[in-house]
Design a protein around this motif. Structure first.
Motif, PDB file in Angstrom:
ATOM      1  N   SER A 128       7.832   4.666  -8.015  1.00  0.00           N
ATOM      2  CA  SER A 128       8.024   5.622  -9.108  1.00  0.00           C
ATOM      3  C   SER A 128       8.112   7.038  -8.540  1.00  0.00           C
ATOM      4  N   THR A 343       4.938   0.618  -8.103  1.00  0.00           N
ATOM      5  CA  THR A 343       6.272   0.158  -8.498  1.00  0.00           C
ATOM      6  C   THR A 343       6.211  -0.507  -9.869  1.00  0.00           C
ATOM      7  N   LYS A 344       7.314  -0.413 -10.613  1.00  0.00           N
ATOM      8  CA  LYS A 344       7.380  -0.984 -11.963  1.00  0.00           C
ATOM      9  C   LYS A 344       7.152  -2.491 -11.934  1.00  0.00           C
ATOM     10  N   GLN A 347       3.507  -3.212 -11.581  1.00  0.00           N
ATOM     11  CA  GLN A 347       2.811  -2.759 -12.789  1.00  0.00           C
ATOM     12  C   GLN A 347       2.947  -3.786 -13.909  1.00  0.00           C
ATOM     13  N   GLU A 348       4.133  -4.346 -14.058  1.00  0.00           N
ATOM     14  CA  GLU A 348       4.364  -5.359 -15.099  1.00  0.00           C
ATOM     15  C   GLU A 348       3.494  -6.585 -14.864  1.00  0.00           C
ATOM     16  N   LYS A 358      -2.472  -1.581 -19.781  1.00  0.00           N
ATOM     17  CA  LYS A 358      -1.239  -0.994 -20.340  1.00  0.00           C
ATOM     18  C   LYS A 358      -1.356   0.527 -20.507  1.00  0.00           C
ATOM     19  N   VAL A 361      -1.117   2.211 -17.136  1.00  0.00           N
ATOM     20  CA  VAL A 361       0.263   2.254 -16.624  1.00  0.00           C
ATOM     21  C   VAL A 361       1.031   3.390 -17.298  1.00  0.00           C
ATOM     22  N   GLU A 362       0.813   3.565 -18.601  1.00  0.00           N
ATOM     23  CA  GLU A 362       1.462   4.666 -19.321  1.00  0.00           C
ATOM     24  C   GLU A 362       0.987   6.018 -18.789  1.00  0.00           C
ATOM     25  N   GLY A 365       2.470   6.669 -15.479  1.00  0.00           N
ATOM     26  CA  GLY A 365       3.887   6.994 -15.640  1.00  0.00           C
ATOM     27  C   GLY A 365       4.129   8.454 -15.975  1.00  0.00           C
TER      28      GLY A 365
END
Length: 416
Positions: A128, A343-344, A347-348, A358, A361-362, A365
Motif C-alpha cells: 500500500s 498488502t491488500k 489484509q483480506e 476490519k 484495516v480501514e 488504509g
C-alpha cells in the motif's frame, strides 16, 4: 559528505528522537556482525522478546536455509538497534538484513546506511503506497514494511448504552463531542488518551492534527489550532481527565480497562488486552473533523538491506527479504505481532480469519507515516515542538494558538 561523517551526524541527531523508542544500552558487542563468513547472513531485529524457539526466529532461519545460507539473528530494543546499526555502518560491518522501526528508516537512509530497493531488486509493487511512504526519501525507497499498526477508538458498550449513545453515530468531531457530553451527563467518564510530552503523545495527537487537514510544516495553521482546541476543550469540560498529560498509551489503556470510560484512543496492540477487560467493547475509526476516517500515524517496522562492501551479498539478502515478506509468511508474522499486513491480499486474509480486524484495516488504509511528505529526519524536531505545544495548552499555561505559534517558530528554526 563521507559515509562516516553522515553516520556520526545521524547518531547525534538521534538524541532528538529519543522519545520515539526505548532507552539505549551501553553494550558494544554488536559491533561484530560476523560477515566474514560468506555462508552466514546476519539479521538484526527489534523483537528481543522472541527467543530461538519462537516461530519468528524459526522463520528467519528457514528463510536463510531456503536461500542457501545460515542466518545469525540478534534482537535488540528499538533505540539500541538503531544506534548499533549506525555504529556498525561506521565500522564497515553492517548486518545483511536490518528490521527497523519505520520512523528511523529516513535517519539511516540519510546517513547512507541503507540500500534502496532498486539496488537490491526488492519488489514493493504490492505494498500500500501510504505504508511504503514511511520508508521513502527524496524519491527513493529504502526497504519494505513487514506490517503496520495504528490507532482507533475502543469503546465500552455498557457505558455508551447507559448514555444512550450509538457508536455508529460518531462520524466527526461534533458527534464525538456530543457523545462525550451525554456520557458525562450519565455520570460516567468520556475519553482517555496519551498526551505525554514524548513521541507517544505526538503519536496520539496526530490523528486529530491530520484529521483537521493540518500539515506538520505549519503547526500553527487554523486547522492545527482547531485540533489542539478540541483536546483542550475536552479537558476543560471534563470529558477527558487531566491524567492524559502524564499518560502513556499503557496507563491510558489501564484507565479504560477500569470500565469507567466510554472511549480510549489506542492501538491494535491492545486487542488481546481488550478481550481481558470483562466488558463488551467495540472499535470505531478516529473521525476526521468534517467526517470520514482521520489519518492516523503508522507504527511497524521495515525490512531493509544495509550497504555492504561486498555488493554480491545483495542477491541473497533479497531472497531472505522476499521470503520474510511473501504472502504466506507475512500473514503468520503480522498475526504474531498484531499488525495489519502491508498488502491488500494479506489484509483480506486477515479479515477473513478475524472480522474484528476490519476496522483496523480501514484505519491503516487511511494512515500515513510520520516521516512521509519527505519530512525524513525533520520529523523528530517538529514532533518535539508539537508535544511541547499540546503540553502547554493542556496544562493551561498557554492558549492553543499561542502554544502552536511558539512551536512553529522553534520547529522552523530547528529544521532549516
Amino acid at each position: 559528505m563521507t559515509l562516516s561523517r553522515r553516520v556520526w551526524g545521524a547518531m547525534a541527531a538521534l538524541s532528538l528522537a529519543a522519545g520515539m523508542t526505548a532507552a539505549c544500552s551501553n553494550d558494544d558487542s554488536a559491533g561484530d556482525s560476523g560477515n566474514a563468513a560468506s555462508g552466514t547472513y546476519n539479521i538484526w531485529d527489534p523483537y528481543p522478546q522472541f527467543d530461538d524457539s519462537s516461530d519468528w526466529v524459526k522463520l528467519l532461519q528457514k528463510c536463510g536455509t531456503d536461500a542457501g545460507v545460515t542466518v545469525k539473528r540478534t534482537g535488540y530494543d528499538t533505540t539500541d538497534l538503531t544506534n548499533k546499526a549506525l555504529l556498525a555502518a561506521q565500522q564497515g560491518n553492517s548486518p545483511d538484513v536490518l528490521i527497523v522501526d519505520n520512523p528511523v528508516v529516513s535517519t539511516l537512509a540519510e546517513a547512507g546506511v541503507l540500500t534502496t530497493t532498486d539496488d537490491t531488486k526488492i519488489d514493493t509493487s504490492a505494498v500500500s503506497p501510504n505504508l511504503l511512504a514511511a520508508g521513502q526519501l527524496d524519491g527513493k525507497t529504502y526497504g519494505i514494511p513487514i506490517g503496520a499498526n495504528t490507532l482507533a477508538l475502543y469503546y465500552n458498550k455498557k457505558v455508551l448504552d447507559a448514555a444512550k449513545v450509538d457508536p455508529a453515530s460518531v462520524k466527526d468531531w461534533a458527534s464525538l463531542t456530543a457523545a462525550l457530553e451525554k456520557v458525562k451527563a450519565a455520570g460516567k467518564k468520556g475519553i482517555t488518551f496519551s498526551a505525554i510530552g514524548t513521541e507517544e503523545g505526538s503519536f496520539q495527537f496526530l490523528p486529530w492534527f491530520w484529521g483537521s487537514g493540518a500539515n506538520l510544516t505549519q503547526l500553527d495553521s487554523a486547522q492545527g489550532v482547531a485540533s489542539l482546541t478540541l483536546w483542550t476543550d475536552w479537558l476543560k469540560k471534563g470529558y477527558a481527565p487531566n491524567s492524559v498529560l502524564n499518560n502513556t498509551q499503557t496507563t491510558s489503556w489501564q484507565e479504560f480497562a477500569t470500565g469507567d470510560f466510554a472511549f480510549s484512543e489506542n492501538g491494535t496492540w491492545q486487542l488481546a488486552n481488550a478481550k481481558k477487560t470483562g466488558f463488551e467493547y467495540g472499535i470505531i475509526p478516529i473521525p476526521a473533523q468534517a467526517g470520514g476516517t482521520a489519518p492516523a500515524p503508522t507504527g511497524g517496522e521495515f525490512v531493509t538491506a544495509p550497504v555492504q562492501n561486498d555488493t554480491g551479498r545483495y542477491a541473497t539478502s533479497e531472497k531472505i527479504i522476499k521470503c520474510l515478506t511473501n504472502e504466506e509468511n507475512a500473514l503468520t508474522t503480522d498475526t504474531t505481532l498484531s499488525y495489519v499486513a502491508a498488502t491488500k491480499a494479506v489484509q483480506e486474509k486477515q479479515v477473513a480469519a478475524n472480522p474484528e480486524l476490519k476496522v483496523w484495516v480501514e484505519a491503516v488504509g487511511a494512515a500515513k507515516g510520520r516521516t512521509s511528505d519527505n519530512l525524513g529526519t525533520k520529523y523528530p524536531k517538529i514532533s518535539e515542538q508539537m508535544w511541547t505545544a499540546f503540553q502547554a495548552a493542556l496544562s493551561g499555561s498557554k492558549q492553543p494558538q499561542e502554544a502552536l505559534t511558539a512551536a512553529q517558530t522553534a520547529a522552523a528554526a530547528a529544521t532549516k
